[in-house]
Design a protein around this motif. Structure first.
Motif, short mmCIF file in Angstrom:
data_model
loop_
_atom_site.label_atom_id
_atom_site.label_comp_id
_atom_site.label_asym_id
_atom_site.label_seq_id
_atom_site.Cartn_x
_atom_site.Cartn_y
_atom_site.Cartn_z
N THR A 17 0.61 -1.26 0.05
CA THR A 17 -0.16 0.36 -0.11
C THR A 17 1.19 1.26 -0.12
O THR A 17 0.48 2.15 0.24
CB THR A 17 -0.82 0.41 0.98
OG1 THR A 17 -0.22 -0.15 2.67
CG2 THR A 17 -2.35 -1.75 1.21
N LEU A 18 2.16 1.19 -0.39
CA LEU A 18 2.79 2.52 -0.30
C LEU A 18 2.86 3.24 -1.43
O LEU A 18 2.10 3.12 -2.47
CB LEU A 18 3.99 1.87 -0.67
CG LEU A 18 4.97 1.23 0.52
CD1 LEU A 18 6.48 0.82 0.32
CD2 LEU A 18 5.74 1.69 2.57
N PRO A 19 2.76 4.45 -1.35
CA PRO A 19 1.99 5.34 -1.85
C PRO A 19 3.13 5.57 -3.71
O PRO A 19 4.26 5.42 -3.36
CB PRO A 19 2.01 6.44 -1.07
CG PRO A 19 3.28 6.82 -1.02
CD PRO A 19 3.60 5.12 -0.05
N ALA A 20 2.38 6.09 -4.41
CA ALA A 20 3.13 5.96 -5.78
C ALA A 20 3.30 7.97 -5.70
O ALA A 20 2.37 8.64 -4.92
CB ALA A 20 2.25 5.97 -7.23
N PRO A 21 4.59 8.81 -6.32
CA PRO A 21 4.26 10.02 -6.51
C PRO A 21 3.20 10.72 -7.10
O PRO A 21 2.35 10.09 -8.35
CB PRO A 21 5.52 10.21 -6.92
CG PRO A 21 6.01 8.23 -8.54
CD PRO A 21 5.00 7.89 -7.42
N ALA A 22 3.13 11.47 -6.90
CA ALA A 22 1.46 12.24 -7.41
C ALA A 22 2.01 12.66 -7.93
O ALA A 22 0.97 13.39 -9.74
CB ALA A 22 1.24 13.40 -6.35
N CYS B 5 0.03 10.10 2.84
CA CYS B 5 -0.21 9.11 1.46
C CYS B 5 -1.27 8.86 0.84
O CYS B 5 -0.82 8.57 -0.56
CB CYS B 5 1.07 7.71 2.06
SG CYS B 5 2.44 7.99 2.91
N ASN B 8 -2.25 11.00 -1.40
CA ASN B 8 -0.94 10.22 -2.70
C ASN B 8 -1.51 10.02 -4.01
O ASN B 8 -2.26 10.02 -5.15
CB ASN B 8 0.32 10.73 -3.25
CG ASN B 8 0.59 12.22 -1.67
OD1 ASN B 8 0.15 13.16 -1.74
ND2 ASN B 8 1.98 11.69 -1.10
N ALA B 9 -2.55 8.62 -3.31
CA ALA B 9 -1.98 7.53 -4.01
C ALA B 9 -3.34 7.78 -4.60
O ALA B 9 -3.15 7.77 -5.95
CB ALA B 9 -2.36 6.40 -3.17
N LEU B 11 -4.81 10.34 -5.29
CA LEU B 11 -4.44 11.17 -6.82
C LEU B 11 -4.03 10.82 -8.12
O LEU B 11 -4.11 11.55 -8.84
CB LEU B 11 -3.36 12.71 -5.48
CG LEU B 11 -3.31 14.27 -6.45
CD1 LEU B 11 -4.73 14.66 -7.21
CD2 LEU B 11 -2.18 15.06 -6.17
N ALA C 32 8.00 4.53 3.95
CA ALA C 32 6.89 4.26 3.48
C ALA C 32 6.49 5.91 2.65
O ALA C 32 5.77 5.65 1.64
CB ALA C 32 5.54 3.95 4.18
N CYS C 33 6.82 6.82 2.58
CA CYS C 33 6.86 7.77 2.25
C CYS C 33 7.75 8.39 1.39
O CYS C 33 7.88 9.77 0.62
CB CYS C 33 5.56 9.26 3.26
SG CYS C 33 4.59 8.54 3.55
#
Lengths: 168, 387, 87
Positions: A17-22, B5, B8-9, B11, C32-33
């Protein structure tokens, strides 16, 4: 020992579930690039200089294997297209950790198009590069029309066809 | 932090669907684009059996010479096939068992000097690369005069988070047949089967521009004839369930141009064997042509529940083994590897020294050091060629 | 030598899996970020930063350990292979 499993699964869930860049470039965006030349850091080169031409902006690094394949191919493509007096140029944005690594590669495989060096990663961030290499095809007005990620030898034909369509 | 986080995801999902920037190509990063051939020659020699404890058989233990060839051939632009061939020649004596001597001293019974035996193993793997994943199919066959194994498996790698996270799922199986060579005066089984199935799950996470970590979980189930037919009074359960937890860590050190490798493995099974393994390696670059890598491996094992250093008729149980592999012991090995890179090929040489010793001297019978414990020296030389 | 090996291995065996798992969790939490961008992976792409630099040698090495020790597995990047490993 059996208690390790739920913890492991939890770890997995967190990873996934780590985020991807925006940031990401959108079609029609105009994102001019101004950077020093890789060969001479006092000489600034801007993508605006190539307005009126179809511009192939290539984000690359010498450690990236598909990038290494793409440079000689792009050089050939540029030769084919420009010898016919066509309005096409390649602008390579190098993202190596040290400029010397890129220069070493270009000594072995020289290219005739301009290569600029982005030490801070400002432009790949602005464009939203998500893999190496990533290229953008800009129309003669400097607007992004296509994105191309990765590079295989067979891609050069597709790129050539697209550029032909876009030529003024 | 977590909330940010998530936003961001969300978006990125929105902008991706809104922009529809036409892509030309699906990238298949990682697929090799040249043929390569690797060759390794290995010489392995075990130390002599301890003269002091050996009462029968030959003192000269195992020696192995192995030749390995690997061919990696790209197929199209997003697949590659890897062919592996191994041929090894083995000779020497091995421990048959341990009996009780005077003053509870263990006495080692070695086999006689064996004739040369050969094992051949051929394996193939097809790996198909996609944009954010890869899948591999593998299979192979191994044959020696008394043992045959047919094995196969499947791996699936999934990349997430701009390839900063990779999840790998793997399945393996092996179908084995054992035909022990018969020895006068001993009654051995004639043909038995043994199967194994293994499931593994691994997660790799990029931590920074210079560090990466991996965690793995593996479950293996062995079933069938798990007894060692060459050992005296050896009788083992016909199922063995193994669980392995492993961690790996790689850290690049810029000022010295080197890479630190840390690996840890925890092993447990339902025979009550458990072990901890630590491997520490240091890869030192000298320019971009030479690499020297010293490493150290520590191994610590707790014995199987039915292990005894020697067989006691008065307290005979259903299962028993005096195999040194199932005893409590520790081992330490040191290794040094050197690699020299040329433009289209590379050369490598490695040496390793492995020594094992019982966990504790004295104390209860279980803790008597098994005289069959092995120490060895290994040398490997080889080259890789890009075609 | 033996005494020191005993001690270090004993201490090692007292480390619980949980400790390591929690360490891993906190690592992943911390990062994580902080994503490493695709163009920042030059060092991670170096061969010595891989899980196994020499998979052919490692395959044989794993086979030797499998044959001579009471445990096996855990080598998620390495190859498998058959064989008795009885002697």
């Amino acid at each position: 020992m059996n208690n390790a499993f739920p913890i492991f699964v939890l770890t997995l869930i967190i990873f996934v579930t780590l985020p991807a860049p925006a940031n990401s470039a959108k079609i029609g965006d105009s994102l001019p690039i101004t950077l020093p030349s890789l060969f001479d850091n006092k000489k600034m080169i801007s993508s605006n200089q190539f307005k009126g031409k179809v511009l192939y902006v290539d984000f690359w690094a010498s450690w990236c294997l598909p990038c290494r394949k793409s440079l000689p191919q792009l050089n050939e493509l540029r030769k084919r297209l420009t010898s016919n007096g066509k309005g096409f140029e390649v602008l390579a944005v190098n993202l190596d950790g040290k400029p010397s690594e890129a220069l070493e590669f270009l000594n072995k495989y020289p290219v005739n198009y301009p290569v600029v060096y982005d030490a801070t990663g400002k432009y790949p961030k602005l464009y939203g590069v998500r893999g190496m290499p990533t290229s953008y095809i800009l129309d003669p007005q400097g607007r992004i029309q296509y994105v191309h990620s990765g590079f295989k030898n067979s891609d050069i034909k597709k790129i050539e066809a697209l550029v032909h369509e876009m030529l003024p | 932090m977590a909330k940010k986080c998530r936003q961001n995801a969300a978006l990125i999902a929105l902008t991706t669907s809104a922009l529809a920037l036409p892509g030309i190509n699906v990238k298949a990063e990682g697929a090799p684009d040249y043929t390569s051939v690797k060759y390794r020659y290995t010489s392995y020699a075990e130390d002599k059996a301890p003269e002091k404890y050996t009462v029968e058989g030959d003192l000269e233990r195992y020696e192995i010479q192995a030749n390995q060839i690997q061919l990696i051939q790209p197929i199209g632009e997003r697949a590659a096939i890897t062919l592996d061939y191994l041929s090894e020649t083995m000779s020497g004596a091995s421990p048959w068992g341990v009996k009780q001597g005077a003053d509870n001293q263990p006495e080692l019974i070695m086999s006689g000097a064996s004739i040369e035996e050969n094992r051949q193993d051929i394996g193939a793997r097809l790996k198909i690369y996609d944009q954010e994943s890869s899948i591999s199919f593998m299979g192979g066959y191994s044959r020696e005069n008394d043992y045959k194994a047919t094995y196969g498996g499947l791996d699936n790698e999934l990349h997430f988070n701009q390839k900063n996270t990779t999840v790998k799922l793997g399945l393996r199986f092996s179908l084995d047949t054992i035909n022990p060579t018969q020895q006068e005066g001993q009654s051995r089984v004639s043909e038995e089967e043994k199967n194994s199935a293994s499931y593994n799950l691994g997660v790799t996470q990029v931590l920074s521009q210079t560090a990466i970590i991996q965690a793995g979980l593996e479950y293996v189930q062995l079933s069938g004839y798990l007894t060692d037919p060459y050992k005296l009074q050896d009788s083992r359960p016909d199922v063995r369930k193994q669980t392995v937890v492993s961690f790996g860590y790689r850290q690049f050190i810029k000022p010295t141009d080197s890479a630190l490798h840390l690996d840890y493995r925890s092993y447990t099974d339902d025979w009550e064997v458990s072990s901890h393994t630590v491997n520490i390696a240091w890869y030192q670059n000298f320019g971009d042509r030479h690499v020297i890598a010293p490493s150290i491996r520590l191994y610590n094992q707790q014995k199987a529940k039915f292990y005894g250093v020697y067989y006691d008729e008065n307290s005979a149980t259903e299962y028993f083994s005096s195999d040194y592999r199932l005893s409590s012991y520790q081992a330490m090995s040191y290794k040094l590897k050197y690699i020299k890179y040329f433009d289209t090929w590379s050369f490598t040489v490695a040496g390793e020294r492995y020594e094992s010793a019982g966990s504790q001297a004295g104390g209860s019978l279980d803790e008597i050091e098994n005289p069959g414990l092995v120490s060895f020296t290994r040398w490997t030389v080889g080259f890789d060629i890009k075609i | 030598m033996k005494c020191c090996l005993d001690m270090s291995l004993k201490r090692l065996s007292t480390i619980r899996f949980y400790g390591l798992l929690i360490a891993l969790l906190s690592f992943s939490g911390l990062t994580a970020c902080a994503t490493v961008e695709p163009w920042e992976k030059g060092i991670l792409a170096k061969p010595e930063m891989g899980w196994t630099l020499d998979p052919v040698e490692s395959a044989l090495e794993s086979h030797i350990f499998f044959s001579k020790e009471g445990s096996s597995g855990g080598n998620i990047s390495g190859g498998s292979g058959g064989g008795c490993g009885c002697n």
